[in-house]
Design a protein around this motif. Structure first.
Motif, mmCIF file in Angstrom:
data_model
loop_
_atom_site.group_PDB
_atom_site.id
_atom_site.type_symbol
_atom_site.label_atom_id
_atom_site.label_comp_id
_atom_site.label_asym_id
_atom_site.label_seq_id
_atom_site.Cartn_x
_atom_site.Cartn_y
_atom_site.Cartn_z
ATOM 1 N N ALA A 72 0.818 -1.327 -0.048
ATOM 2 C CA ALA A 72 0.041 -0.107 0.011
ATOM 3 C C ALA A 72 0.942 1.275 0.024
ATOM 4 O O ALA A 72 1.813 1.164 0.726
ATOM 5 C CB ALA A 72 -0.943 0.060 1.294
ATOM 6 N N THR A 73 0.664 2.267 -0.990
ATOM 7 C CA THR A 73 1.432 3.502 -1.063
ATOM 8 C C THR A 73 0.720 4.523 -0.299
ATOM 9 O O THR A 73 -0.760 4.535 -0.230
ATOM 10 C CB THR A 73 1.737 3.801 -2.385
ATOM 11 N N SER A 128 -3.598 10.921 6.310
ATOM 12 C CA SER A 128 -3.531 9.933 7.034
ATOM 13 C C SER A 128 -3.384 8.516 6.362
ATOM 14 O O SER A 128 -3.679 8.437 5.221
ATOM 15 C CB SER A 128 -4.756 9.598 8.142
ATOM 16 N N ALA A 151 -4.097 5.712 7.882
ATOM 17 C CA ALA A 151 -5.134 4.520 8.277
ATOM 18 C C ALA A 151 -5.722 3.679 7.608
ATOM 19 O O ALA A 151 -5.808 2.488 7.459
ATOM 20 C CB ALA A 151 -6.377 5.273 9.224
ATOM 21 N N SER A 152 -6.120 4.202 6.323
ATOM 22 C CA SER A 152 -6.795 3.348 5.307
ATOM 23 C C SER A 152 -5.763 2.304 4.659
ATOM 24 O O SER A 152 -5.986 1.276 4.497
ATOM 25 C CB SER A 152 -7.373 4.324 4.099
ATOM 26 N N GLN A 153 -4.723 2.834 4.330
ATOM 27 C CA GLN A 153 -3.722 1.751 4.008
ATOM 28 C C GLN A 153 -3.499 0.556 4.965
ATOM 29 O O GLN A 153 -3.290 -0.601 4.394
ATOM 30 C CB GLN A 153 -2.235 2.480 3.716
ATOM 31 N N ALA A 163 -5.350 -0.193 7.073
ATOM 32 C CA ALA A 163 -6.365 -1.306 7.201
ATOM 33 C C ALA A 163 -6.544 -2.262 5.950
ATOM 34 O O ALA A 163 -6.895 -3.475 6.215
ATOM 35 C CB ALA A 163 -7.838 -0.502 7.270
ATOM 36 N N SER A 164 -5.840 -1.816 4.986
ATOM 37 C CA SER A 164 -5.995 -2.713 3.648
ATOM 38 C C SER A 164 -4.984 -3.930 4.061
ATOM 39 O O SER A 164 -5.162 -4.988 3.706
ATOM 40 C CB SER A 164 -5.643 -1.952 2.469
ATOM 41 N N LYS A 169 -3.889 -5.006 6.859
ATOM 42 C CA LYS A 169 -4.479 -5.771 7.913
ATOM 43 C C LYS A 169 -5.465 -6.819 7.006
ATOM 44 O O LYS A 169 -5.448 -7.897 7.439
ATOM 45 C CB LYS A 169 -5.250 -5.028 8.913
ATOM 46 N N ALA A 170 -6.644 -6.340 6.446
ATOM 47 C CA ALA A 170 -7.570 -7.158 5.733
ATOM 48 C C ALA A 170 -6.854 -8.339 4.938
ATOM 49 O O ALA A 170 -7.542 -9.064 4.680
ATOM 50 C CB ALA A 170 -8.378 -5.996 4.846
ATOM 51 N N GLN A 207 2.045 7.693 12.287
ATOM 52 C CA GLN A 207 0.816 7.329 12.155
ATOM 53 C C GLN A 207 0.415 6.116 11.662
ATOM 54 O O GLN A 207 -0.441 5.568 12.352
ATOM 55 C CB GLN A 207 0.628 7.961 10.718
ATOM 56 N N ALA A 239 -2.145 -0.013 15.958
ATOM 57 C CA ALA A 239 -2.610 -0.178 17.456
ATOM 58 C C ALA A 239 -3.999 -0.120 17.499
ATOM 59 O O ALA A 239 -4.780 -0.712 18.084
ATOM 60 C CB ALA A 239 -1.851 0.465 18.438
ATOM 61 N N GLN A 240 -4.483 1.185 16.883
ATOM 62 C CA GLN A 240 -6.014 1.138 17.061
ATOM 63 C C GLN A 240 -6.874 0.358 16.403
ATOM 64 O O GLN A 240 -7.991 0.415 16.579
ATOM 65 C CB GLN A 240 -6.243 2.927 16.527
ATOM 66 N N GLN A 241 -6.439 -0.192 15.167
ATOM 67 C CA GLN A 241 -7.345 -1.320 14.634
ATOM 68 C C GLN A 241 -7.030 -2.593 15.157
ATOM 69 O O GLN A 241 -7.300 -3.760 14.463
ATOM 70 C CB GLN A 241 -6.831 -1.170 13.139
ATOM 71 N N SER A 242 -6.193 -2.634 16.227
ATOM 72 C CA SER A 242 -6.078 -3.865 16.989
ATOM 73 C C SER A 242 -5.387 -4.765 15.985
ATOM 74 O O SER A 242 -5.418 -6.213 16.128
ATOM 75 C CB SER A 242 -7.217 -4.547 17.592
#
Lengths: 293, 413
Positions: free
Chosen positions: B212-213, B220, B222-224, B226-227, B229-230, B247, B253-256
């Protein structure tokens, strides 16, 4: 499914960041008809003030309202002293002035606080919130809530209060308003003050996420501008809808359209905005300006 | 030692100078800019203002070390003057200031100009004019790999590719079937790291489940995160500048999401991880792995080390007010050591050519801030002075080195 929820919430959160800045841009646009390019830097500067207060041991619940009050008063003063002389000049003059303010605030912050990236105390808990099997950041949910609340407050102010009505009148029909006893000059200053207060609030909300540094708002301002144009540059509701749509849209494009991916999400999103504006030049919620001949 | 190693070119140049009748007491080669009987003039560029001004500490470290060397009698009887200018990390300014240093001040060489964009901007000019561009302070791989095209330019620190290769080697041993997620900046710097990672993984490159770039203008990442992790990644590579890497750690950490994390050395300072820990909690940073090649002055286990003591004394005397725990000062002192070493070996009549030749034949085992066991070494075929690195793990407050010394690219390639 989990990821989808995660992407949407994180998109709403970044979207709220864009939205609250866009809201500040719209407030100034409504009163003066120009974009204040220094809006982001003013917000950044206010955020540094709050950080400074917090460093000195002031609790956040005092530091934040104090910062917002200072931002409001500072911007009113700025309008009276710096902007007023060029108020009636060509819009381009005002734009150049705003660009000057942008550079001044950025340089000033760098000079006072340095360019080191700092963390900013968050008013929200850092522990994630578990809903089903997905984990959301409490910070994100907090930002979304705060920007919706400020939109609500602004709509109420303009729709239901006399002062709000006077400000709208001063912006739309300055001459008639003056005849009716509205102090147009002060209404403009008030517009600047409110925009700065909204901007400061958005700075305080985003600093824990994007981190505190003098350039923190520059990227955001570009997205906020896009959001404002998408929603209709003179519509507060449009600014917020535009911001949220942009945030969620960017995330979904990046995550689910493999051909585009994160590399081209920006280009694509702006492409879509251009197409929308081709069909609705005033933006999604903007009033179309018509001129009778 | 320097006599034995003095290259032929320097000797010839010296004889040539003498035969021209420059005089036995004026040891300078007549036409060598920046060299007088008492002085060697070097030029440098660091951002002392602007967004990257934290790196200015490197310039100050260099000035402190040169002052120390000058007090001890200088290099082969000459004092080093380092004209270090502020380019504010801006390539156009770098070009203009470099021309000023070369044409007006007539520096002997440029040394430790900082930043990939600035160095790319001045490289062609310096190579066209045969001015050494020594030990640039950037980790791009081009300084080492494009020596044929730009013979007057050379780097110093491990390049990004080599660092990523080291991570890959370790990971292949530790978890050969790891599912790798990469977060990288969408530019040459990120690309360098990704290339290194793929090189290091070799046939196991398929272990990378998602890349993810982000753009430097993004609000932020955060979206990258999440990808990644998913995508099911259990191993997280962070190839990002300080702001975005903080960031990334906080978002994970916030997305566990608690993957095995590799953290590029560009951002791996105690200050930055302290900030990430504050924002994201202990889980955000604990156990992440980075590489080191210099002794970390903020690391208490070096307190009694002779080299570290010498470093602290030099800073206390020649850069009062500087915080010795800031690793950038140590970087400056260490790279200045290599520069002085190079000039010493160039002998009594240094020439630009001779100095470049020495830079291509480094073998430095006594740099007092480089980790023990790591050799600053080059050959004309391998122009990466520092290639060896050690891994270090963040324990919540400090980086603790562990494991063997890795050679990123390996020698003699």
């Amino acid at each position: 499914m989990n990821e989808l929820a995660q992407q949407i919430v994180s998109g709403l959160a970044t979207g709220s960041i864009y939205a609250s800045m866009a809201l500040a841009l719209v407030l100034i646009y409504r009163s003066m008809g120009v974009i204040n390019f220094a809006q982001g830097e003013m917000a950044m500067f206010s955020t540094y003030l709050a950080w400074q207060f917090a460093q000195q041991g002031m609790p956040l619940w005092i530091a934040f309202p104090l910062t917002i009050a200072i931002a409001f008063a500072g911007a009113v003063a700025l309008e009276r002293v710096v902007v007023r002389p060029v108020e009636r000049a060509a819009p381009l003059t005002v734009v150049i002035l705003c660009l000057g303010l942008l550079i001044t605030f950025n340089g000033l912050a760098g000079w006072i606080w340095g360019y080191t990236v700092r963390t900013f105390p968050s008013p929200f808990p850092t522990t994630p919130l578990h809903i089903g099997s997905a984990a959301f950041s409490s910070q994100d949910l907090g930002i979304i809530a705060v920007s919706l609340l400020s939109l609500g407050a602004i709509s109420l102010f303009f729709g239901k209060t006399k002062l709000g009505l006077a400000m709208r009148a001063a912006a739309l029909y300055p001459e008639s308003s003056r005849v009716l006893g509205v102090r147009v000059g002060w209404m403009l200053a008030l517009g600047w003050g409110m925009a700065a207060a909204v901007g400061a609030l958005s700075g305080l909300m985003v600093a824990p996420v994007v981190l505190l540094e003098p350039n923190m708002m520059q990227g955001i301002l570009v997205y906020a501008f896009a959001a404002a144009v998408l929603g209709g540059i003179d519509s507060p509701v449009g600014a917020v809808v535009g911001g949220l749509a942009l945030g969620v849209g960017l995330n979904l494009i990046g995550a689910y359209v493999p051909v585009i991916g994160t590399d081209l999400q920006l280009t694509t999103a702006f492409g879509i905005i251009i197409v929308i504006l081709l069909f609705r030049p005033a933006g999604l919620f903007g009033r179309r300006t018509m001129r009778r001949v | 030692m320097h006599v034995r190693n003095r290259p032929l070119a320097a000797t010839l140049a010296a004889c040539f100078a003498l035969s021209l009748g420059v005089g036995a007491f004026a040891p300078a080669a007549a036409d060598e800019p920046g060299i007088t009987p008492t002085e060697i003039l070097l030029g440098g560029l660091h951002p002392y203002s602007g967004p990257a001004s934290a790196y200015g500490a490197i310039g100050k470290g260099i000035l402190a070390y040169f002052a120390y060397v000058n007090d001890k009698g200088g290099v082969n009887g000459r004092k080093i003057t380092y004209k270090d200018l502020d380019d504010a990390y801006s390539p156009p300014q770098a070009v203009q200031l470099t021309k000023q240093l070369v044409e007006q001040d007539k520096v002997f060489a440029m040394f430790d100009t900082l930043g990939t964009p600035s160095n790319l901007a001045i490289r062609q000019y310096l190579n066209d004019n045969g001015v050494p561009q020594l030990y640039v302070a950037t980790g791009a791989s081009t300084w080492g790999s494009d020596g044929a095209k730009y013979p007057w330019t050379i780097g110093w620190q491990p390049d990004y590719q080599s660092e990523a290769i080291v991570y890959a080697r370790y990971l292949l041993k530790e978890a050969p079937n790891a599912k790798i997620g990469v977060l990288m900046q969408n530019d040459d710097y990120g690309e360098d790291y990704l290339t290194g990672l793929k090189t290091g993984l070799g046939s196991k490159s398929g272990n990378i489940v998602k890349v993810a770039t982000y753009e430097v203008t993004d609000a932020s990442v955060a979206s990258q995160v999440a990808s990644l992790k998913a995508a099911g990644a259990d191993t997280f590579f962070v190839f990002a500048t300080p702001k975005f890497s903080i960031q990334a750690l906080v978002a994970a950490a916030q997305q566990s999401w608690h993957p095995r994390t590799f953290f590029n050395s560009v951002s791996a300072s105690a200050t930055i991880l302290g900030a990430a820990t504050k924002a994201g909690g202990e889980d955000a940073t604990k156990g992440l792995i980075t590489t080191q090649y210099l002794k970390d002055p903020s690391e208490p286990s070096w307190a009694d080390d002779a080299g570290m003591k010498q470093y602290r004394e030099i800073l206390a005397k020649y850069a009062p007010g500087a915080d010795p725990n800031n690793g950038f000062f140590a970087y400056g002192v260490s790279i200045a050591f290599t520069m002085v070493d190079t000039l010493k070996r160039a002998g009594k009549n240094p020439t630009r050519k001779a100095v470049m030749d020495i830079a291509n034949h480094l073998h430095e085992t006594d740099n007092f801030l480089v980790l023990p066991g790591i050799v600053v070494e080059t050959t004309p075929k391998d122009r990466f002075p520092i290639d060896q690195q050690r891994l270090a793990r963040y324990d919540g407050t400090h980086f603790v080195p562990f494991g063997e010394i890795y050679a990123g690219r390996g020698r003699g390639r």
